[in-house]
Design an enzyme around this catalytic site. Structure first.
Site, PDB file in Angstrom:
ATOM      1  N   HIS A  53      28.372 136.046 -62.252  1.00 14.94           N
ATOM      2  CA  HIS A  53      29.083 135.204 -61.275  1.00 14.94           C
ATOM      3  C   HIS A  53      28.558 133.791 -61.507  1.00 14.94           C
ATOM      4  O   HIS A  53      27.350 133.600 -61.713  1.00 14.94           O
ATOM      5  CB  HIS A  53      28.766 135.655 -59.848  1.00 14.94           C
TER       6      HIS A  53
ATOM      7  N   HIS B 125      27.458 142.067 -65.532  1.00 17.37           N
ATOM      8  CA  HIS B 125      28.464 141.000 -65.450  1.00 17.37           C
ATOM      9  C   HIS B 125      27.852 139.786 -64.757  1.00 17.37           C
ATOM     10  O   HIS B 125      26.699 139.861 -64.278  1.00 17.37           O
ATOM     11  CB  HIS B 125      29.700 141.511 -64.694  1.00 17.37           C
TER      12      HIS B 125
ATOM     13  N   THR C  71      30.072 143.211 -54.246  1.00 20.51           N
ATOM     14  CA  THR C  71      30.425 141.856 -53.782  1.00 20.51           C
ATOM     15  C   THR C  71      31.889 141.542 -54.078  1.00 20.51           C
ATOM     16  O   THR C  71      32.348 140.450 -53.791  1.00 20.51           O
ATOM     17  CB  THR C  71      29.532 140.792 -54.457  1.00 20.51           C
ATOM     18  N   THR C  72      32.575 142.496 -54.683  1.00 18.62           N
ATOM     19  CA  THR C  72      34.005 142.323 -54.968  1.00 18.62           C
ATOM     20  C   THR C  72      34.767 143.476 -54.327  1.00 18.62           C
ATOM     21  O   THR C  72      34.179 144.529 -54.059  1.00 18.62           O
ATOM     22  CB  THR C  72      34.266 142.371 -56.492  1.00 18.62           C
TER      23      THR C  72
ATOM     24  N   HIS D 239      37.995 138.746 -63.514  1.00 19.35           N
ATOM     25  CA  HIS D 239      37.107 138.363 -62.414  1.00 19.35           C
ATOM     26  C   HIS D 239      35.737 137.948 -62.924  1.00 19.35           C
ATOM     27  O   HIS D 239      35.008 137.231 -62.259  1.00 19.35           O
ATOM     28  CB  HIS D 239      36.922 139.533 -61.434  1.00 19.35           C
TER      29      HIS D 239
ATOM     30  N   HIS E  36      24.446 140.597 -62.620  1.00 19.40           N
ATOM     31  CA  HIS E  36      24.311 141.894 -61.954  1.00 19.40           C
ATOM     32  C   HIS E  36      24.305 143.010 -62.992  1.00 19.40           C
ATOM     33  O   HIS E  36      25.262 143.127 -63.769  1.00 19.40           O
ATOM     34  CB  HIS E  36      25.467 142.108 -60.971  1.00 19.40           C
TER      35      HIS E  36
HETATM   36  F1  3TV Z   1      30.013 148.324 -59.345  1.00 20.93           F
HETATM   37  C1  3TV Z   1      30.354 147.057 -59.310  1.00 20.93           C
HETATM   38  C2  3TV Z   1      29.502 146.154 -58.693  1.00 20.93           C
HETATM   39  F2  3TV Z   1      28.364 146.587 -58.189  1.00 20.93           F
HETATM   40  C3  3TV Z   1      31.524 146.651 -59.823  1.00 20.93           C
HETATM   41  S1  3TV Z   1      32.596 147.782 -60.670  1.00 20.93           S
HETATM   42  C4  3TV Z   1      33.181 148.814 -59.445  1.00 20.93           C
HETATM   43  C5  3TV Z   1      34.207 148.186 -58.620  1.00 20.93           C
HETATM   44  C6  3TV Z   1      35.304 149.164 -58.319  1.00 20.93           C
HETATM   45  C7  3TV Z   1      31.869 145.340 -59.747  1.00 20.93           C
HETATM   46  F3  3TV Z   1      33.047 144.925 -60.245  1.00 20.93           F
HETATM   47  C8  3TV Z   1      31.023 144.442 -59.136  1.00 20.93           C
HETATM   48  F4  3TV Z   1      31.398 143.168 -59.076  1.00 20.93           F
HETATM   49  C9  3TV Z   1      29.821 144.851 -58.620  1.00 20.93           C
HETATM   50  S2  3TV Z   1      28.716 143.757 -57.901  1.00 20.93           S
HETATM   51  O1  3TV Z   1      28.573 144.075 -56.529  1.00 20.93           O
HETATM   52  O2  3TV Z   1      27.507 143.875 -58.660  1.00 20.93           O
HETATM   53  N1  3TV Z   1      29.247 142.300 -58.005  1.00 20.93           N
HETATM   54 ZN    ZN Z   2      28.492 141.151 -59.369  1.00 20.63          ZN
END
Ligand code: 3TV
Ligand code: ZN
Length: 501
Positions: free
Chosen positions: A114, A112, A219-220, A87, A138
């Protein structure tokens, strides 16, 4: 089935099963974002992220401190894991990194990205007045004061704090190069490599004191509404080549899959802001003239109380019990006694009132329904609103007030929080109510309001010790009231609204 049809326990069970069985989700096609809520019900719920950060949602909050981060400057001797989870591209972060300027310690877990696609450098999740940036980073942190690890925190309403950095194509970025040079080694899903540590602070914009703040979600999937969002006002840049490397190197499919699926366009569309406001830590520049200043909770309480004691006392004089929903026998019977108690209680309290006591409406008896000790849960507040509206309309006396209540208060909050003075009534709503009042009274209240606002900066520090905190430990910025949190019950504010019809 609609989100609100589930109990919170059922929501968590459904989500747990989906996560356990790895329910597939993507950004397009039959598992795309419009279908996420089938397996991940929170994705169809409240407080979702990202959002379009529109000027009309902004409230300047002078109490927002500059973001301070600790131990972000990692040595090359410290190994970091760079991975492709199908992702996004993710860097795992050491637990010595944390945010120190929030009411709790938020320890770093991972960062990570986007992004858009090769031909479309528009893949940020948050947008600002509809402007989408090329990409977004993020940095995810969890509340380590309250939870042992990320997994414990992820579904708690005060669990996470994410720093969002908007990325535009422009100048080459040396800090981004520190990990981009390794992404050829993680082309496919579930691949990971070790890379040397570097200065993570250099990935953030220079100014950490200017940001947008709101309550939102992952956001996921599973989209838990557990994130205190900080999106920095200033973007950073990466070069076109750097953006291309990010947008064209990675795949969301496994190395052994027959068809390679490019990993691109991994952003969620903006979600509804609903009743949320976005707090801003800065006031000047870039078309921010006329931005409202958030009123401190004490000021709001005082003002709402002032309005409340007058308006509702008058209502009660006309027989408030008649407006209450049927079945509230206890209320009907207890009302007169309660009101008497309140009168004497408030007579004592009125001596300590900080706002000008002459603001009370003429003929009012001094009482607050929210403090009546009545079983509020037995009330149907939507029905109460209708009855209040109907009754006052019949009386032909308070037409403007009723209109103001309907236009400003009910949509923005709900009657329950208004009655209980729990609301964070925004300044415009208060001013709106004032418009429906006699001129002398409105002027006087307005003057008190201005005075209270001027003292607000001094008050806020002291107030933090005595006023109820939100789940994020800050004084509540949103218009939606939230209940105290418990570890075992992750999202009480997602409970079906019992007090509605
Ligand atoms: F914590 C996350 C996020 F805040 C995670 S990992 C936990 C998911 C089970 C993630 F994959 C995210 F994409 C985000 S995000 O909201 O920062 N995109
Ligand atoms: Zn994110």
């Amino acid at each position: 089935m609609h989100f609100w049809s589930f109990t919170p326990i059922a929501l968590l069970e459904l989500t747990f099963l989906a996560v356990l069985h790895g329910a597939k989700w993507t950004y397009n096609g039959p598992e795309g974002e419009h279908h996420w809520s089938k397996h991940y019900p929170y994705c169809g719920g409240a407080f979702q992220s990202p959002i379009d950060i529109q000027s009309k949602l902004l409230r300047f909050d002078p109490t927002l401190l500059p973001i301070e981060v600790q131990n972000y400057n990692l040595s090359p001797n410290e190994q970091l894991t760079l991975g492709n989870n199908g992702h996004s591209v993710q860097i795992s972060l050491p637990s010595k990194m944390y945010i120190s300027s929030l009411p709790h310690r938020y320890t770093a877990a991972q960062l990570h990205f986007h992004w858009g696609s090769y031909g479309r450098a528009a893949g940020s999740e948050h947008t600002v007045n509809s402007r989408q940036y090329a990409a977004e980073m993020h940095v995810v942190h969890f509340n380590s004061d309250k939870y042992h690890n990320m997994s414990m925190a992820v579904d708690k309403s005060d669990g996470l704090a994410v720093l969002g950095v908007l990325i535009e194509v422009g100048e080459f970025n040396q800090a981004f190069e520190q990990f981009l040079r390794f992404i050829n080694g993680i082309k496919y899903k579930d691949q990971r490599i070790q890379m040397p540590g570097f200065n993570i602070r250099a990935l953030l914009p220079a100014r950490l004191d200017e940001y947008y703040r709101y309550d939102g979600s992952l956001t996921t999937p599973p989209c838990y509404p557990s994130v205190l969002w900080t999106v920095f006002r200033n973007h950073v840049t990466i070069s076109r080549q750097q953006f291309q490397a990010l947008a064209t190197t990675l795949y969301s499919s496994h190395a052994q899959d027959s068809a390679a699926v490019p990993l691109k366009g991994n952003y969620r569309k903006p979600q509804l802001a609903d009743s949320r406001v976005v707090l801003v830590s800065f006031k000047e520049g870039r078309g921010l003239r006329g931005i409202h200043t958030v009123t401190s909770p004490l000021t709001r309480r005082q003002i709402v109380k002032q309005l409340l004691v007058g308006d509702l006392a008058d209502l009660a004089d006309e027989g408030l019990y008649r407006l209450l929903p049927s079945g509230s026998e206890k209320l009907r019977v207890g009302m007169k006694e309660d009101l008497k108690d309140l009168q004497s209680e408030n007579r004592a309290k009125s001596k300590q009132q900080t706002l000008n006591p002459s603001l009370r409406k003429k003929g009012q008896t001094n009482r607050s329904v929210g403090k009546s000790g009545l079983a509020e849960d037995e009330l149907s507040y939507v029905s109460l609103e209708h009855r209040v509206f109907h009754q006052l309309k019949l009386s032909h006396r308070e037409h403007q007030l009723v209109q103001a209540l309907r236009d400003a208060v009910f949509p923005e909050l709900n009657l329950k929080s208004y009655l209980d003075c729990k609301s964070d009534l925004a300044l415009p709503a208060i001013r709106h109510i004032l418009r429906g009042r006699p001129t002398d009274e409105a002027l006087e209240l307005d003057r008190s309001l201005t005075k209270a606002l001027m003292n607000q900066g001094n008050m806020s520090t002291a107030l933090k010790h005595i006023l109820p905190m939100t789940h994020h430990g800050s004084l509540s910025p949103a218009t939606v009231p939230r209940e105290p949190q418990s570890q075992s019950y992750p999202h009480p504010w997602l409970l079906p609204m019992e007090w509605e019809d």
